[in-house]
Design a protein around this motif. Structure first.
Motif, PDB file in Angstrom:
ATOM      1  N   ALA A  94       0.981  -1.063   0.395  1.00  0.00           N
ATOM      2  CA  ALA A  94       0.201   0.228   0.008  1.00  0.00           C
ATOM      3  C   ALA A  94       0.900   0.791  -0.281  1.00  0.00           C
ATOM      4  CB  ALA A  94      -1.621  -0.248   1.210  1.00  0.00           C
ATOM      5  N   ILE A  95       1.647   1.505   0.571  1.00  0.00           N
ATOM      6  CA  ILE A  95       2.561   2.571   1.295  1.00  0.00           C
ATOM      7  C   ILE A  95       3.661   2.565  -0.593  1.00  0.00           C
ATOM      8  CG2 ILE A  95       4.962   3.162   1.758  1.00  0.00           C
ATOM      9  CD1 ILE A  95       4.175   1.935   4.180  1.00  0.00           C
ATOM     10  N   ALA A  96       4.052   1.281  -1.197  1.00  0.00           N
ATOM     11  CA  ALA A  96       4.196   1.674  -2.468  1.00  0.00           C
ATOM     12  C   ALA A  96       2.999   1.614  -3.144  1.00  0.00           C
ATOM     13  CB  ALA A  96       5.075   0.219  -2.948  1.00  0.00           C
ATOM     14  N   ALA A  97       2.281   1.415  -3.642  1.00  0.00           N
ATOM     15  CA  ALA A  97       0.924   1.787  -4.078  1.00  0.00           C
ATOM     16  C   ALA A  97       0.864   3.898  -4.186  1.00  0.00           C
ATOM     17  CB  ALA A  97      -0.394   1.497  -4.322  1.00  0.00           C
ATOM     18  N   THR A  98       0.763   4.100  -2.820  1.00  0.00           N
ATOM     19  CA  THR A  98       0.716   5.440  -2.532  1.00  0.00           C
ATOM     20  C   THR A  98       1.835   5.989  -3.306  1.00  0.00           C
ATOM     21  OG1 THR A  98      -0.178   4.947   0.025  1.00  0.00           O
ATOM     22  CG2 THR A  98       0.446   7.498  -0.811  1.00  0.00           C
ATOM     23  N   LEU A  99       3.293   6.092  -3.593  1.00  0.00           N
ATOM     24  CA  LEU A  99       4.603   6.954  -3.880  1.00  0.00           C
ATOM     25  C   LEU A  99       4.141   6.576  -5.335  1.00  0.00           C
ATOM     26  CD1 LEU A  99       7.597   5.889  -1.743  1.00  0.00           C
ATOM     27  CD2 LEU A  99       6.165   7.562  -1.829  1.00  0.00           C
ATOM     28  N   LEU A 100       3.674   6.084  -5.902  1.00  0.00           N
ATOM     29  CA  LEU A 100       3.482   4.909  -7.523  1.00  0.00           C
ATOM     30  C   LEU A 100       2.422   6.564  -8.114  1.00  0.00           C
ATOM     31  CD1 LEU A 100       4.484   1.856  -8.035  1.00  0.00           C
ATOM     32  CD2 LEU A 100       6.059   3.505  -9.129  1.00  0.00           C
ATOM     33  N   SER A 101       1.329   5.970  -7.480  1.00  0.00           N
ATOM     34  CA  SER A 101      -0.219   7.383  -7.340  1.00  0.00           C
ATOM     35  C   SER A 101       0.722   8.582  -7.009  1.00  0.00           C
ATOM     36  CB  SER A 101      -1.061   6.744  -6.772  1.00  0.00           C
ATOM     37  OG  SER A 101      -1.327   5.447  -7.076  1.00  0.00           O
ATOM     38  N   ALA A 102       0.539   8.899  -6.705  1.00  0.00           N
ATOM     39  CA  ALA A 102       2.164   9.914  -6.220  1.00  0.00           C
ATOM     40  C   ALA A 102       2.375  10.548  -7.358  1.00  0.00           C
ATOM     41  CB  ALA A 102       2.122  10.784  -4.920  1.00  0.00           C
ATOM     42  N   ALA A 103       3.278   9.819  -7.938  1.00  0.00           N
ATOM     43  CA  ALA A 103       4.586   9.918  -9.144  1.00  0.00           C
ATOM     44  C   ALA A 103       3.292  10.587 -10.306  1.00  0.00           C
ATOM     45  CB  ALA A 103       4.994   8.988  -8.908  1.00  0.00           C
ATOM     46  N   ALA A 104       2.411   9.437 -10.361  1.00  0.00           N
ATOM     47  CA  ALA A 104       1.308   9.301 -11.502  1.00  0.00           C
ATOM     48  C   ALA A 104       0.505  11.028 -12.035  1.00  0.00           C
ATOM     49  CB  ALA A 104       0.345   7.851 -11.962  1.00  0.00           C
ATOM     50  N   LEU A 105       0.651  11.171 -10.422  1.00  0.00           N
ATOM     51  CA  LEU A 105      -0.646  12.444 -10.681  1.00  0.00           C
ATOM     52  C   LEU A 105       0.882  13.332 -10.385  1.00  0.00           C
ATOM     53  CD1 LEU A 105      -3.391  13.522  -9.616  1.00  0.00           C
ATOM     54  CD2 LEU A 105      -2.346  14.000  -7.156  1.00  0.00           C
ATOM     55  N   THR A 106       1.451  13.395  -9.995  1.00  0.00           N
ATOM     56  CA  THR A 106       2.581  15.031 -10.593  1.00  0.00           C
ATOM     57  C   THR A 106       3.311  15.016 -12.124  1.00  0.00           C
ATOM     58  OG1 THR A 106       3.379  14.407  -8.453  1.00  0.00           O
ATOM     59  CG2 THR A 106       4.758  15.399  -9.647  1.00  0.00           C
ATOM     60  N   LEU A 107       3.216  13.665 -12.654  1.00  0.00           N
ATOM     61  CA  LEU A 107       3.283  13.705 -13.779  1.00  0.00           C
ATOM     62  C   LEU A 107       1.737  14.148 -14.935  1.00  0.00           C
ATOM     63  CD1 LEU A 107       5.359  10.142 -14.679  1.00  0.00           C
ATOM     64  CD2 LEU A 107       6.489  12.812 -14.751  1.00  0.00           C
ATOM     65  N   GLY A 108       1.130  13.549 -13.865  1.00  0.00           N
ATOM     66  CA  GLY A 108      -0.068  14.086 -14.920  1.00  0.00           C
ATOM     67  C   GLY A 108      -0.322  15.712 -15.313  1.00  0.00           C
ATOM     68  N   ILE A 109       0.138  16.085 -13.723  1.00  0.00           N
ATOM     69  CA  ILE A 109      -0.286  17.322 -13.470  1.00  0.00           C
ATOM     70  C   ILE A 109       1.488  18.411 -14.169  1.00  0.00           C
ATOM     71  CG2 ILE A 109       0.536  20.307 -12.384  1.00  0.00           C
ATOM     72  CD1 ILE A 109      -0.872  18.253  -9.783  1.00  0.00           C
ATOM     73  N   VAL A 110       1.526  17.553 -13.866  1.00  0.00           N
ATOM     74  CA  VAL A 110       3.286  18.876 -15.654  1.00  0.00           C
ATOM     75  C   VAL A 110       2.895  18.125 -17.117  1.00  0.00           C
ATOM     76  CG1 VAL A 110       5.712  17.820 -16.071  1.00  0.00           C
ATOM     77  CG2 VAL A 110       5.313  18.172 -14.103  1.00  0.00           C
ATOM     78  N   ALA A 111       1.800  17.223 -17.861  1.00  0.00           N
ATOM     79  CA  ALA A 111       1.232  16.870 -18.740  1.00  0.00           C
ATOM     80  C   ALA A 111       0.745  18.011 -19.136  1.00  0.00           C
ATOM     81  CB  ALA A 111       0.803  15.901 -19.251  1.00  0.00           C
ATOM     82  N   LEU A 112      -0.208  18.378 -18.205  1.00  0.00           N
ATOM     83  CA  LEU A 112      -0.981  18.858 -17.598  1.00  0.00           C
ATOM     84  C   LEU A 112      -1.625  20.891 -18.535  1.00  0.00           C
ATOM     85  CD1 LEU A 112      -4.657  20.183 -18.189  1.00  0.00           C
ATOM     86  CD2 LEU A 112      -4.529  19.979 -15.226  1.00  0.00           C
ATOM     87  N   ARG A 113       0.001  21.004 -17.032  1.00  0.00           N
ATOM     88  CA  ARG A 113       0.204  22.176 -17.514  1.00  0.00           C
ATOM     89  C   ARG A 113       1.369  22.442 -18.297  1.00  0.00           C
ATOM     90  NH1 ARG A 113       0.804  26.073 -12.558  1.00  0.00           N
ATOM     91  NH2 ARG A 113       2.253  26.695 -13.689  1.00  0.00           N
ATOM     92  N   ARG A 114       1.891  21.891 -19.111  1.00  0.00           N
ATOM     93  CA  ARG A 114       3.054  22.066 -20.314  1.00  0.00           C
ATOM     94  C   ARG A 114       2.078  22.120 -21.691  1.00  0.00           C
ATOM     95  NH1 ARG A 114       8.276  20.596 -19.905  1.00  0.00           N
ATOM     96  NH2 ARG A 114       8.617  20.329 -22.094  1.00  0.00           N
ATOM     97  N   ARG A 115       0.568  21.641 -21.748  1.00  0.00           N
ATOM     98  CA  ARG A 115      -0.170  21.752 -22.770  1.00  0.00           C
ATOM     99  C   ARG A 115      -0.551  22.545 -23.291  1.00  0.00           C
ATOM    100  NH1 ARG A 115      -5.356  17.924 -23.837  1.00  0.00           N
ATOM    101  NH2 ARG A 115      -5.707  19.761 -24.467  1.00  0.00           N
ATOM    102  N   ALA A 116      -1.021  23.387 -24.849  1.00  0.00           N
ATOM    103  CA  ALA A 116      -0.617  24.779 -25.573  1.00  0.00           C
ATOM    104  C   ALA A 116      -2.078  25.342 -25.117  1.00  0.00           C
ATOM    105  CB  ALA A 116      -0.068  24.483 -26.542  1.00  0.00           C
TER     106      ALA A 116
END
Length: 107
Positions: free
Chosen positions: A54-76
């Motif tokens: 569960a702790i590993a899933a939390t860390l991986l989910s946080a990384a996925a959310l961070t990458l998703g936010i970066v992808a959203l911010r980089r959109r034109a």
């Protein structure tokens, strides 16, 4: 020119890994533990395996959310409801796993 690294694709790959990798690892470890100790009745070892997953899933989910936010911010293009819904889907397992980890540590 095509971009070599897609943050959105990386976010969904890590999101899938957050679901599959910890669960697969925990099931494998539980099978190995039950094979090594067939007469064991204490569940604390199994519980610790699932807590670590569960702790590993939390860390991986946080990384996925961070990458998703970066992808959203980089959109034109402007942000739409679909993009916000995508971030909510990426955040759902993080919220569930974080609730489990906090309740686990709080006792």
């Amino acid at each position: 020119m095509r971009q070599l690294f897609s943050y959105r694709r990386a976010a969904w790959t890590v999101f899938a890994g957050a679901w599959l990798l910890p669960i697969g690892w925990a099931w494998y470890q539980q099978a190995q533990f039950e094979k090594a100790y067939p007469q064991m009745s204490c569940g604390m070892a199994i519980f610790s395996i699932y807590a670590l997953a569960a702790i590993a899933a939390t860390l991986l989910s946080a990384a996925a959310l961070t990458l998703g936010i970066v992808a959203l911010r980089r959109r034109a293009l402007p942000t739409t409801r679909n993009n916000v819904a995508e971030l909510l889907v990426l955040a759902a397992p993080l919220a569930a796993a974080l609730f489990f980890v906090i309740s686990l540590l709080a006792g």
